[in-house]
Design an enzyme around this catalytic site. Structure first.
Site, PDB file in Angstrom:
ATOM      1  N   TYR A 138       0.821  -1.218   0.000  1.00  0.00           N
ATOM      2  CA  TYR A 138       0.000   0.000   0.000  1.00  0.00           C
ATOM      3  C   TYR A 138       0.855   1.269   0.000  1.00  0.00           C
ATOM      4  O   TYR A 138       0.333   2.365   0.200  1.00  0.00           O
ATOM      5  CB  TYR A 138      -0.907   0.025   1.237  1.00  0.00           C
ATOM      6  CG  TYR A 138      -2.090  -0.906   1.165  1.00  0.00           C
ATOM      7  CD1 TYR A 138      -1.939  -2.240   0.793  1.00  0.00           C
ATOM      8  CD2 TYR A 138      -3.371  -0.471   1.480  1.00  0.00           C
ATOM      9  CE1 TYR A 138      -3.009  -3.105   0.734  1.00  0.00           C
ATOM     10  CE2 TYR A 138      -4.461  -1.330   1.427  1.00  0.00           C
ATOM     11  CZ  TYR A 138      -4.265  -2.644   1.055  1.00  0.00           C
ATOM     12  OH  TYR A 138      -5.340  -3.495   1.011  1.00  0.00           O
ATOM     13  N   LYS A 188       5.589 -14.968   1.635  1.00  0.00           N
ATOM     14  CA  LYS A 188       5.546 -15.539   0.287  1.00  0.00           C
ATOM     15  C   LYS A 188       6.940 -15.349  -0.292  1.00  0.00           C
ATOM     16  O   LYS A 188       7.119 -14.919  -1.428  1.00  0.00           O
ATOM     17  CB  LYS A 188       4.465 -14.839  -0.551  1.00  0.00           C
ATOM     18  CG  LYS A 188       4.149 -15.497  -1.880  1.00  0.00           C
ATOM     19  CD  LYS A 188       3.506 -16.855  -1.759  1.00  0.00           C
ATOM     20  CE  LYS A 188       3.392 -17.503  -3.126  1.00  0.00           C
ATOM     21  NZ  LYS A 188       2.919 -18.913  -3.045  1.00  0.00           N
ATOM     22  N   ASP A 221      -0.575 -18.543   0.758  1.00  0.00           N
ATOM     23  CA  ASP A 221      -1.609 -19.371   0.123  1.00  0.00           C
ATOM     24  C   ASP A 221      -2.027 -20.511   1.059  1.00  0.00           C
ATOM     25  O   ASP A 221      -3.226 -20.774   1.259  1.00  0.00           O
ATOM     26  CB  ASP A 221      -1.164 -19.895  -1.247  1.00  0.00           C
ATOM     27  CG  ASP A 221       0.319 -20.267  -1.301  1.00  0.00           C
ATOM     28  OD1 ASP A 221       1.055 -19.947  -0.348  1.00  0.00           O
ATOM     29  OD2 ASP A 221       0.746 -20.879  -2.292  1.00  0.00           O
ATOM     30  N   ASP A 245      -4.980  -7.607   4.859  1.00  0.00           N
ATOM     31  CA  ASP A 245      -6.299  -7.133   4.419  1.00  0.00           C
ATOM     32  C   ASP A 245      -7.140  -8.312   3.942  1.00  0.00           C
ATOM     33  O   ASP A 245      -8.309  -8.474   4.320  1.00  0.00           O
ATOM     34  CB  ASP A 245      -6.109  -6.112   3.294  1.00  0.00           C
ATOM     35  CG  ASP A 245      -7.399  -5.380   2.967  1.00  0.00           C
ATOM     36  OD1 ASP A 245      -8.296  -5.329   3.830  1.00  0.00           O
ATOM     37  OD2 ASP A 245      -7.514  -4.861   1.846  1.00  0.00           O
ATOM     38  N   ASP A 249     -10.659 -10.322   5.914  1.00  0.00           N
ATOM     39  CA  ASP A 249     -12.001 -10.538   5.364  1.00  0.00           C
ATOM     40  C   ASP A 249     -12.378 -12.012   5.530  1.00  0.00           C
ATOM     41  O   ASP A 249     -13.529 -12.337   5.822  1.00  0.00           O
ATOM     42  CB  ASP A 249     -12.088 -10.137   3.884  1.00  0.00           C
ATOM     43  CG  ASP A 249     -12.604  -8.697   3.713  1.00  0.00           C
ATOM     44  OD1 ASP A 249     -12.246  -7.844   4.546  1.00  0.00           O
ATOM     45  OD2 ASP A 249     -13.359  -8.436   2.743  1.00  0.00           O
TER      46      ASP A 249
END
Ligand SMILES: NC(=O)c1ccc[n+]([C@@H]2O[C@H](COP(=O)([O-])OP(=O)(O)OC[C@H]3O[C@@H](n4cnc5c(N)ncnc54)[C@H](O)[C@@H]3O)[C@@H](O)[C@H]2O)c1
Length: 357
Positions: A138, A188, A221, A245, A249
């Site tokens: 971001y 990752k 993942d 983020d 969710d």
């Protein structure tokens, strides 16, 4: 009587519907506990402000907000304003400008709420995601050239700094130490061999300061799958801005609804005001119907009270929400009910008053 100055930014969409409800709850908690008074100043910043002023907030918005004890935020996003304009014009400048580098997002499956995960019951889901909140994906670095031409190029550069990574990872370790002493670091680094190897190295180095906390490094993942398959294995998760983020969710969804998940954008040093808001956005699909679930905003308010040091009031609010959800009589359509936003608030207020008698 303690007094706190709160900047209120309802923003867009259902932010304007749930923020006033939560404010009623915060005021009632102050009255019932007779411990504080909140002095509010409302700011009309958001997409409608943008459409008439050409900017999402006043040019000197950060200077205006700086003296407040905390910021109570709803959501931004409006169908006629591009999402990158709304996010980058209001929420991100506040998070970045005020060094709110910890985005604190608990996921707790509460009694009476059904998880979409088969067989999961309260107690199976109780973890906190600590999302890095000022840099990473971001950071906003990059650009576009040759716009509209077949050779158009877009570059979005994630920015990870040692300092930015270290401070959020250390916060997560300290939190894990106060909980079940297990930390998952989302990575990752197999594919992102520059930025996320730095992340891994920093996490490893900080872990040596916390020998009593077990740290696991998990690829994002596999971690996304684990949120669904084995949420009970999670205690504290630390993740980059984008990974956090997305994970939160999932966290909100497995706890029954986006309408239940609170969030805090924290400046741990308290040098600047911190900002409290729900995980959810402006929900244009339900705006104006009066059915938005106010619980996420109310619990974000409780988180703000706790941060301000008003622990008894925060517990009063949280306990009332738990009872209302557990009883299940008054719930909005996202939880399978028919109640309206204000019905839920009224029930929470009634519970708070009843428990004080
Ligand atoms: N922090 C923020 O301000 C923030 C966060 C996420 C999205 N957004 C913005 O919000 C807009 C909508 O985005 P989206 O649809 O991806 O996400 P969203 O969170 O607004 O909505 C996702 C789904 O969850 C439901 N939902 C959300 N909050 C609810 C509540 N309190 N009660 C009941 N149901 C609720 C919505 O009806 C929708 O079906 C976009 O403009 C986006 O950029 C803002």
């Amino acid at each position: 009587m303690r007094e706190y100055a709160i900047a209120v930014i309802p923003g867009d969409g259902i932010g304007n519907e749930v923020v006033p409800e939560a404010v009623r709850v915060l005021d009632a908690a102050g009255d019932i506990t007779a411990s504080y008074r909140l002095r509010y100043e409302h700011f009309p910043w958001g997409c409608e402000y943008y459409l008439s002023h050409g900017e999402m907030m006043a040019g000197d918005g950060l200077a205006i907000l700086r003296p407040f004890d905390a910021i109570f935020f709803g959501a931004v996003g409006f169908p006629t304003v591009p999402d990158h304009v709304s996010l980058r014009g209001l929420r991100l400048p506040i998070c970045q400008g005020f060094e709110q580098y910890v985005c604190y997002r608990p996921s707790v499956l509460l009694p009476g709420v059904r998880s979409p995960l088969a067989g999961k019951t309260p107690g199976d889901v109780d973890f906190v995601v600590v999302r890095e909140n000022t840099e990473g994906e971001y950071a906003g670095a990059g650009g576009r050239s040759h716009q509209g031409l077949p050779i158009e190029v877009a570059v979005q550069t994630a920015v990870f700094t040692r300092l930015g990574t270290e401070r959020v990872v250390r916060y997560a370790f300290k939190l894990a130490r106060r909980r079940r002493r297990r930390l998952v670091s989302a990575t990752k680094s197999n594919a992102q061999q520059h930025a996320l190897t730095l992340w891994d190295e920093v996490a490893e180095a900080v872990s040596r300061e916390f020998p009593d906390v077990a740290m696991e490094r998990v690829l994002i993942d596999a971690l996304a799958a684990r949120f669904v398959l084995a949420p009970e294995s999670l205690d504290v998760v630390v993740a980059s801005n984008l990974f956090g983020d997305i994970l939160t969710d999932i966290g909100a969804a497995i706890c029954g609804s986006m309408g239940l998940a609170p969030s805090g954008n924290i400046n741990p040093e308290r040098e600047y005001p911190s900002m409290f808001e729900p995980v959810h956005g402006s929900a244009p699909d339900i705006v104006g119907k009066g059915v938005a679930n106010p619980v996420a905003q109310i619990l974000s308010g409780a988180m703000m009270l706790e941060f301000l040091g008003e622990k008894a009031a925060a517990e009063l609010v949280e306990a009332a929400v738990r009872v209302v959800l557990a009883e299940g009589r008054v719930r909005t359509p996202d939880l399978g009910g028919t109640a309206r936003t204000s019905d839920v608030t009224a029930e929470v207020l009634a519970r708070m008053r009843a428990s004080a008698e």
